[in-house]
Design a protein around this motif. Structure first.
Motif: not given
Length: 128
Positions: A16-22, A67-68, A72-83, A95-101
Motif C-alpha cells: 500500500g501507499s501513504l503520504r506524509l506531510s509536514c 519513497f519520494t 510544494d512550490s510555495g515551500k510551505n509543506t514538505l511531503y514524503l510519498q511512500m509506495n 520530520c526534521a529541519t536544519r537552518s543555516g546548513a
C-alpha cells in the motif's frame, strides 16, 4: 517554530501507499536541509529521505524507488510519498529541519545529529 507533521500516518497492508506531510516551521537563512526520519521499537533513528534548498535529494538505500520527498512550490509543506510499503517500514516517522546548513554538503545528510529541529512523530504501520 518547530516542524509539525500535518497528516499522513496510519495503517496499511503490504504494498500500500501513504503520504506524509509536514509544515517545516521557521527556516532562517537561504541554506537548509529537511528530512524524514523513522524509528522502530528497539532500533536507532534512521534517515529515510532528505532534501536541500536547491532540490537535491538523498534516500536510504532500502527506500530508493519507493519513497519520494519534495516540497510544494510555495515551500510551505514538505511531503514524503511512500509506495509499495513493507512491514519493515513500520515505525514512528519524524520530520526534521536544519537552518543555516551552509554549502559544504551538496546532498542533505541522513544523520540525526545534523538536524536541530524536530516534529513529533506519526505512526506508520504496515501489515503483511
Amino acid at each position: 517554530q518547530v516542524p509539525t507533521v500535518e497528516s499522513g500516518g496510519g495503517s496499511v497492508q503490504s504494498g500500500g501507499s501513504l503520504r506524509l506531510s509536514c509544515l517545516p516551521g521557521r527556516i532562517t537563512g537561504t541554506t537548509y536541509y529537511m528530512a524524514w526520519f523513522r524509528q522502530a521499537p528497539g532500533k536507532e533513528r534512521e534517515g529515510v529521505a532528505g532534501l536541500r534548498e536547491h532540490g537535491r535529494t538523498n534516500y536510504l538505500d532500502s527506500v530508493k524507488g519507493r519513497f519520494t520527498i519534495w516540497q510544494d512550490s510555495g515551500k510551505n509543506t514538505l511531503y514524503l510519498q511512500m509506495n509499495d510499503l513493507q512491514p519493515e517500514d513500520t515505525a514512528m516517522y519524524y520530520c526534521a529541519t536544519r537552518s543555516g546548513a551552509g554549502t559544504y554538503l551538496p546532498a542533505p545528510p541522513l544523520t540525526p545529529s545534523d538536524y536541530n529541529s524536530w516534529s513529533r512523530g506519526t505512526q506508520v504501520t504496515v501489515s503483511s
